[in-house]
Design an enzyme around this catalytic site. Structure first.
Site, PDB file in Angstrom:
ATOM      1  N   SER A  40       0.839  -1.222   0.000  1.00  0.00           N
ATOM      2  CA  SER A  40       0.000   0.000   0.000  1.00  0.00           C
ATOM      3  C   SER A  40       0.862   1.255   0.000  1.00  0.00           C
ATOM      4  O   SER A  40       0.597   2.215  -0.725  1.00  0.00           O
ATOM      5  CB  SER A  40      -0.893   0.013   1.239  1.00  0.00           C
ATOM      6  OG  SER A  40      -1.835  -1.014   1.169  1.00  0.00           O
ATOM      7  N   GLY A  75      -5.882  -4.100  -7.733  1.00  0.00           N
ATOM      8  CA  GLY A  75      -7.026  -3.252  -7.414  1.00  0.00           C
ATOM      9  C   GLY A  75      -6.595  -1.883  -6.914  1.00  0.00           C
ATOM     10  O   GLY A  75      -7.208  -0.863  -7.242  1.00  0.00           O
ATOM     11  N   SER A 103     -13.495   1.176   2.632  1.00  0.00           N
ATOM     12  CA  SER A 103     -12.479   0.949   1.610  1.00  0.00           C
ATOM     13  C   SER A 103     -11.475   2.087   1.556  1.00  0.00           C
ATOM     14  O   SER A 103     -11.820   3.217   1.205  1.00  0.00           O
ATOM     15  CB  SER A 103     -13.134   0.772   0.230  1.00  0.00           C
ATOM     16  OG  SER A 103     -12.142   0.852  -0.772  1.00  0.00           O
ATOM     17  N   ASP A 133      -6.949  -8.129   4.478  1.00  0.00           N
ATOM     18  CA  ASP A 133      -6.245  -9.055   3.584  1.00  0.00           C
ATOM     19  C   ASP A 133      -5.720 -10.292   4.325  1.00  0.00           C
ATOM     20  O   ASP A 133      -5.101 -11.165   3.701  1.00  0.00           O
ATOM     21  CB  ASP A 133      -5.064  -8.341   2.908  1.00  0.00           C
ATOM     22  CG  ASP A 133      -5.548  -7.246   1.962  1.00  0.00           C
ATOM     23  OD1 ASP A 133      -6.704  -7.309   1.510  1.00  0.00           O
ATOM     24  OD2 ASP A 133      -4.757  -6.314   1.691  1.00  0.00           O
TER      25      ASP A 133
END
Ligand SMILES: O=C(O)C1=C[C@@H](OP(=O)(O)O)[C@@H](O)[C@H](O)C1
Ligand SMILES: C=C(OP(=O)(O)O)C(=O)O
Length: 460
Positions: A42, A114, A187, A340
């Site tokens: 990330s 994504g 999200s 995750d």
């Protein structure tokens, strides 16, 4: 001026679409040794993107050189950023500045990622050009409506396949209108897409998140000099506001290790009594660390050593000693901080004594695969008793060694592949995965790193 740099050998090797590679993990008594967690995925995506949106040269060290991050790097080059790989996790980005991207002259292929697709859509939507995005078979089935809705409210237009799936055309505008948007799903990708669009929007753009999600974007916006205000929202949750048209200035970034990748070695050690493993450099942002809280509640012996800050994020070395684990209930409000990690938690639960109840898992169905279905199928073929609901998973551990012996279908999902290979290490007969190639999206060198701890993961 620097010459424009062609993809390095590492990049070419990683981005070559590998053929399905069947792998098998053999049972092992215990694991021992010290390894270093790879760079956080990330944070790596964001450091490249913010470097591109800044003026000047951003130096990044510890970047994750996985396929997903390399897809972001390639897309940013197509938008006019100069992204140079200097070797060994060191990268340099010379940015185009807020609002300064150029029209890409081809479709942006974001592979399996994504995060690349959602975050870049915020940048693309806020530029006056039309761009096109696609990805692999996994990414093309993932929902994009969640970014299309808010970015359309800001003024961009989209054409997508049925259900808002990619390939996607984005007709951007540099006259975006600021919005206040309440996230309908927890999200960080959607939040980040809106905040990134808000950078090239006059005025203040606000996201309200009912449930806190990872805040790397907010931290990095500030690091690059943007004004970001975070406060409580009426009715609960957080209000996050970015002030448009900042001049982002290039900054140096050190990427911490990825807690989501470290999880595989940590769980492998935790479920093999007699193991003693240290994973160095694990990012422990509280909005990412839910798995570690859960494992401790299950009785795992995990100690933090050398706690410090790396790149504005809390980091520690985790020492894990194998022990007997007990089933627990994992509440739905913890899901965003370990979203995750459910596949690898299911593996820990399969080796624990008693039932582990995981609640609030609807988002798992929107990942690289339908992760609830993939985990359930993987547990079934390896003899682990469990029940799957619409958004729940109950794993019934007996405390005995799981049978194993199955071949798990990974559906282009790296975390399914890695989680079930870890189950194989702790099983009676070993576990195979039909395709280990997606592992390179987030954790190149996974089998090698596990091998350094004594694991045997090999071509089947
Ligand atoms: O913002 C990010 O970097 C990510 C956010 C999460 O996705 P969602 O935003 O879809 O929950 C997570 O699953 C993904 O691996 C990375
Ligand atoms: C969901 C994940 O990533 P992304 O959404 O970026 O594909 C992941 O890495 O588990």
């Amino acid at each position: 001026m620097r010459p424009s740099v062609r993809p390095s050998a590492v990049e070419s090797a990683l981005s070559a679409h590998a053929a399905p590679a069947k792998l098998i993990a053999r049972p092992v008594d215990r694991l021992q040794g010290r390894v270093r967690a790879p760079g956080d995925k990330s944070v790596s995506h964001r450091s490249l993107m913010f470097g591109a949106l800044a003026l000047g040269e951003t130096k990044i060290t510890g970047l994750l050189e996985g396929e997903d991050v390399l897809a972001t790097a390639a897309a940013l080059r197509a938008l006019g950023a100069q992204v140079d790989h200097e070797g060994g996790g060191a990268w340099r980005v010379r940015g185009f500045g807020v609002g300064g991207a150029r029209e890409p002259d081809n479709v942006l292929d974001l592979g399996n990622s994504g995060t690349s697709a959602r975050l870049l859509s915020g940048i693309l939507a806020s530029h006056r050009f039309t761009s096109f995005m696609t990805g692999d078979a996994s990414l093309r089935r993932r929902p994009m409506q969640r970014v299309i809705v808010p970015l359309s409210q800001m003024g961009a237009r989209f054409e997508a396949r049925e259900g808002g799936r990619m390939p996607l055309a984005i007709v951007g505008t540099d006259e975006m209108v600021p919005i206040e948007y309440r996230l309908p799903v927890a999200s960080a990708q959607v939040k980040s897409a809106i905040l990134l669009a808000g950078l090239n929007t006059a005025g203040e753009t606000t996201v309200i998140e009912p449930e806190a999600t990872r805040d790397h974007t907010e931290r990095m916006l500030r690091h690059f000099g943007a004004e970001v205000r975070v406060g409580p929202a009426e009715g609960g949750g957080k209000r996050i506001t970015v002030v448009g048209w900042p001049e982002l200035k290039a900054r140096d970034i050190v990427v911490p290790g990825d807690p989501s990748s470290a999880a595989f070695a940590v769980v492998a050690a935790a479920i093999r009594p007699g193991s003693d493993v240290t994973v160095e450099n694990v990012g422990l942002n509280p909005l990412r660390a839910g798995l570690y809280d859960t494992l401790r509640e299950m009785g795992a012996d995990i100690t933090e050593e050398n706690r410090r800050e790396v790149g504005g994020e809390p980091v520690a070395d985790l020492r894990v000693r194998g022990s007997e684990l007990t089933g627990v209930e994992v509440p739905p409000e913890r899901a965003p901080s370990m979203i995750d990690e459910y596949p690898i938690l299911a593996v820990a639960a399969a080796c624990a004594r008693g039932t582990t109840r995981m609640l609030g898992l609807a988002e798992l169905r929107a990942k690289e695969s339908d992760r609830l279905a993939s985990v359930s199928a993987g547990l079934t073929v390896n003899g682990v008793s469990h029940e799957m609901g619409a958004d729940t998973l109950f794993v019934h551990g007996t405390g005995a060694t799981p049978a194993g012996g199955g071949t798990v279908v990974t559906h282009l999902d790296h975390r399914i592949a890695m989680a079930f290979l870890v189950l194989g290490l702790a099983s009676r007969e070993g576990v195979a995965v039909d395709d280990g190639s997606p592992i390179d999206t987030s954790f190149p060198g996974f089998a090698h790193l596990m091998g350094a701890l004594g694991a045997r993961i090999e071509a089947a």
